[in-house]
Scaffold this motif. Structure first.
Motif, PDB file in Angstrom:
ATOM      1  N   SER A  49      52.104  18.912  96.827  1.00  0.00           N
ATOM      2  CA  SER A  49      52.806  18.558  95.597  1.00  0.00           C
ATOM      3  C   SER A  49      52.641  19.616  94.506  1.00  0.00           C
ATOM      4  O   SER A  49      53.545  19.823  93.706  1.00  0.00           O
ATOM      5  CB  SER A  49      52.369  17.175  95.098  1.00  0.00           C
ATOM      6  N   HIS A  50      51.503  20.336  94.488  1.00  0.00           N
ATOM      7  CA  HIS A  50      51.373  21.325  93.407  1.00  0.00           C
ATOM      8  C   HIS A  50      52.283  22.537  93.625  1.00  0.00           C
ATOM      9  O   HIS A  50      52.499  23.321  92.707  1.00  0.00           O
ATOM     10  CB  HIS A  50      49.909  21.736  93.157  1.00  0.00           C
TER      11      HIS A  50
ATOM     12  N   GLU B  63      55.418  22.251  94.052  1.00  0.00           N
ATOM     13  CA  GLU B  63      56.697  21.940  93.398  1.00  0.00           C
ATOM     14  C   GLU B  63      56.829  22.794  92.139  1.00  0.00           C
ATOM     15  O   GLU B  63      57.882  23.374  91.875  1.00  0.00           O
ATOM     16  CB  GLU B  63      56.741  20.447  93.038  1.00  0.00           C
TER      17      GLU B  63
ATOM     18  N   THR C 235      60.539  18.538  96.050  1.00  0.00           N
ATOM     19  CA  THR C 235      59.848  17.236  96.097  1.00  0.00           C
ATOM     20  C   THR C 235      60.368  16.405  97.271  1.00  0.00           C
ATOM     21  O   THR C 235      59.594  15.763  97.988  1.00  0.00           O
ATOM     22  CB  THR C 235      60.038  16.477  94.770  1.00  0.00           C
TER      23      THR C 235
ATOM     24  N   ILE D  76      57.934  14.943 100.133  1.00  0.00           N
ATOM     25  CA  ILE D  76      57.760  13.488 100.287  1.00  0.00           C
ATOM     26  C   ILE D  76      58.516  12.955 101.499  1.00  0.00           C
ATOM     27  O   ILE D  76      57.981  12.152 102.256  1.00  0.00           O
ATOM     28  CB  ILE D  76      58.249  12.748  99.024  1.00  0.00           C
TER      29      ILE D  76
ATOM     30  N   GLU E 259      57.955   4.295  94.452  1.00  0.00           N
ATOM     31  CA  GLU E 259      58.191   4.740  93.096  1.00  0.00           C
ATOM     32  C   GLU E 259      59.149   5.907  93.003  1.00  0.00           C
ATOM     33  O   GLU E 259      59.002   6.801  92.174  1.00  0.00           O
ATOM     34  CB  GLU E 259      56.868   5.145  92.461  1.00  0.00           C
ATOM     35  N   ARG E 260      60.131   5.945  93.887  1.00  0.00           N
ATOM     36  CA  ARG E 260      61.161   6.968  93.798  1.00  0.00           C
ATOM     37  C   ARG E 260      62.315   6.404  92.986  1.00  0.00           C
ATOM     38  O   ARG E 260      62.702   5.250  93.181  1.00  0.00           O
ATOM     39  CB  ARG E 260      61.645   7.363  95.217  1.00  0.00           C
ATOM     40  N   SER E 261      62.860   7.220  92.098  1.00  0.00           N
ATOM     41  CA  SER E 261      63.924   6.722  91.231  1.00  0.00           C
ATOM     42  C   SER E 261      65.264   6.688  91.957  1.00  0.00           C
ATOM     43  O   SER E 261      66.192   6.017  91.523  1.00  0.00           O
ATOM     44  CB  SER E 261      64.037   7.596  89.988  1.00  0.00           C
ATOM     45  N   GLY E 262      65.392   7.426  93.052  1.00  0.00           N
ATOM     46  CA  GLY E 262      66.676   7.505  93.744  1.00  0.00           C
ATOM     47  C   GLY E 262      67.680   8.397  93.030  1.00  0.00           C
ATOM     48  O   GLY E 262      68.869   8.354  93.295  1.00  0.00           O
TER      49      GLY E 262
ATOM     50  N   HIS F  31      56.481  15.150  90.329  1.00  0.00           N
ATOM     51  CA  HIS F  31      55.844  14.301  91.338  1.00  0.00           C
ATOM     52  C   HIS F  31      54.336  14.508  91.337  1.00  0.00           C
ATOM     53  O   HIS F  31      53.559  13.555  91.353  1.00  0.00           O
ATOM     54  CB  HIS F  31      56.465  14.651  92.707  1.00  0.00           C
ATOM     55  N   HIS F  32      53.905  15.762  91.267  1.00  0.00           N
ATOM     56  CA  HIS F  32      52.476  16.090  91.318  1.00  0.00           C
ATOM     57  C   HIS F  32      51.712  15.470  90.145  1.00  0.00           C
ATOM     58  O   HIS F  32      50.737  14.742  90.337  1.00  0.00           O
ATOM     59  CB  HIS F  32      52.312  17.612  91.321  1.00  0.00           C
TER      60      HIS F  32
ATOM     61  N   LEU G 198      51.528  11.496  90.054  1.00  0.00           N
ATOM     62  CA  LEU G 198      50.580  10.808  90.945  1.00  0.00           C
ATOM     63  C   LEU G 198      49.283  10.505  90.215  1.00  0.00           C
ATOM     64  O   LEU G 198      48.743   9.401  90.294  1.00  0.00           O
ATOM     65  CB  LEU G 198      50.285  11.681  92.180  1.00  0.00           C
TER      66      LEU G 198
ATOM     67  N   LYS H   5      49.749   7.866  87.360  1.00  0.00           N
ATOM     68  CA  LYS H   5      49.839   6.516  87.906  1.00  0.00           C
ATOM     69  C   LYS H   5      48.432   5.963  88.167  1.00  0.00           C
ATOM     70  O   LYS H   5      48.117   4.832  87.789  1.00  0.00           O
ATOM     71  CB  LYS H   5      50.649   6.545  89.202  1.00  0.00           C
TER      72      LYS H   5
ATOM     73  N   GLY I  26      60.787   8.037  88.056  1.00  0.00           N
ATOM     74  CA  GLY I  26      60.235   7.068  89.007  1.00  0.00           C
ATOM     75  C   GLY I  26      58.907   6.512  88.533  1.00  0.00           C
ATOM     76  O   GLY I  26      58.641   5.305  88.636  1.00  0.00           O
ATOM     77  N   MET I  27      58.073   7.389  87.965  1.00  0.00           N
ATOM     78  CA  MET I  27      56.760   6.954  87.470  1.00  0.00           C
ATOM     79  C   MET I  27      56.935   6.007  86.271  1.00  0.00           C
ATOM     80  O   MET I  27      56.276   4.969  86.185  1.00  0.00           O
ATOM     81  CB  MET I  27      55.941   8.186  87.075  1.00  0.00           C
TER      82      MET I  27
ATOM     83  N   LEU J 116      59.550   4.131  85.607  1.00  0.00           N
ATOM     84  CA  LEU J 116      60.100   2.867  86.111  1.00  0.00           C
ATOM     85  C   LEU J 116      59.016   2.012  86.765  1.00  0.00           C
ATOM     86  O   LEU J 116      58.979   0.793  86.587  1.00  0.00           O
ATOM     87  CB  LEU J 116      61.216   3.140  87.133  1.00  0.00           C
ATOM     88  N   GLY J 117      58.117   2.672  87.508  1.00  0.00           N
ATOM     89  CA  GLY J 117      57.023   1.948  88.155  1.00  0.00           C
ATOM     90  C   GLY J 117      56.117   1.283  87.137  1.00  0.00           C
ATOM     91  O   GLY J 117      55.751   0.104  87.274  1.00  0.00           O
ATOM     92  N   ARG J 118      55.783   2.008  86.051  1.00  0.00           N
ATOM     93  CA  ARG J 118      54.920   1.432  85.015  1.00  0.00           C
ATOM     94  C   ARG J 118      55.655   0.326  84.267  1.00  0.00           C
ATOM     95  O   ARG J 118      55.079  -0.667  83.880  1.00  0.00           O
ATOM     96  CB  ARG J 118      54.476   2.526  84.022  1.00  0.00           C
TER      97      ARG J 118
ATOM     98  N   GLU K  78      55.470  -2.855  86.298  1.00  0.00           N
ATOM     99  CA  GLU K  78      54.138  -3.478  86.230  1.00  0.00           C
ATOM    100  C   GLU K  78      53.897  -4.140  84.873  1.00  0.00           C
ATOM    101  O   GLU K  78      53.389  -5.259  84.795  1.00  0.00           O
ATOM    102  CB  GLU K  78      53.053  -2.426  86.455  1.00  0.00           C
TER     103      GLU K  78
END
Lengths: 145, 112
Positions: free
Chosen positions: A15-16, A18, A51, A55, A105-108, B24-25, B28, B31, B62-63, B65-67, B70
């Motif tokens: 991931s780093h 990216e 990403t 993923i 937790e993917r936004s799509g 993404h990195h 993570l 989160k 995405g992060m 939206l996830g929070r 919750e």
């Protein structure tokens, strides 16, 4: 600048990387003297594609992501390739808000962002073989978007 | 971790000062930290401060939206503040402003 220039970078699917990938793409694109916004658009699109490779292509496991950057005239092209699991239905994967990993937790919105920020986006994929995303942006052509 | 994210709890509000690049990195780690802090503290409002952030991609959406999911499930709320024009554009494209408001505007309007 008439001639075509290409650089290739292979890096591990982590991931780093990216951030590494989008910074390399931005530095290479700087040869076309892009606006700040054009650089940000390219960085976002590259980040989305890399990403996805990390993923989805390699499912957070080991693998190599191949990035090829090309400048030809005013066109900047980036190709992100993985040798991962591939996408069974590319058309579906590119639909806004679709995600193959709803619990993750993917936004799509990854492909939507790529299409919003680049002039052309093409995706080739074969299950079990991998996925290639190719994106082009004309630099210095405001009004196209 | 290495990206300069800062977390502060004030009463029932958790302020998260976001890193320079939200991808993404970095998502993570955020989160994980937010989950941990919510377990340790009674948090009813979560505020993402974008003062330092110049880059965000869809993984950041995405992060958020996830929070949001919750917090909403527990009757709480999520806000953003101090977004740059670039980050604001990403937030607008995602449509997330329909469910996540601006912290400073809320406090100006005084709808506590």
């Amino acid at each position: 600048m008439k001639e075509k220039e290409t650089v290739r970078v292979d890096f591990e699917s982590r991931s780093h990387n990216e951030q590494f990938a989008r910074v390399v793409a931005a530095v290479f694109a700087a040869r076309l003297d892009p606006t700040v916004e054009e650089v940000e658009d390219i960085k976002t699109a590259v980040s989305e594609a890399v990403t996805n490779a990390v993923i989805h292509g390699y499912e957070n496991g080991e693998g190599i992501v191949h990035m090829a950057l090309t400048i030809e005239g005013r066109a900047f092209t980036v190709e992100i390739r993985d040798d991962g699991v591939g996408i069974p239905d590319v058309k579906k994967a590119m639909e806004p808000l679709y995600t193959s990993k709803p619990g993750r937790e993917r936004s799509g919105m990854g492909f939507s962002f790529m299409e919003a920020f680049m002039d052309q986006v093409s995706v080739e994929s074969e299950p079990g073989k991998g996925t290639t995303v190719r994106m082009t942006r004309q630099i210095g052509s405001e009004g196209l978007l | 971790m290495e990206n300069g994210t800062d977390y502060r709890v004030r009463g029932r509000v958790l302020f998260v000062r976001m890193p320079e690049e939200v991808d993404h990195h970095s998502s993570l780690e955020m989160k994980r930290q937010i989950l941990r802090l919510r377990e340790q503290n009674p948090i009813s409002e979560l505020v993402f401060d974008f003062s330092d952030t110049g880059f965000m991609d869809s993984a950041g959406i995405g992060m958020l939206l996830g929070r949001y999911r919750e917090m909403a499930a527990a009757g709480g709320r999520v806000y953003v503040r101090r977004v740059s024009p670039r980050v604001s554009r990403i937030l607008e494209m995602s449509g997330i402003y329909r469910i996540i408001g601006d912290w400073d505007k809320r406090n100006q309007e005084g709808d506590r």
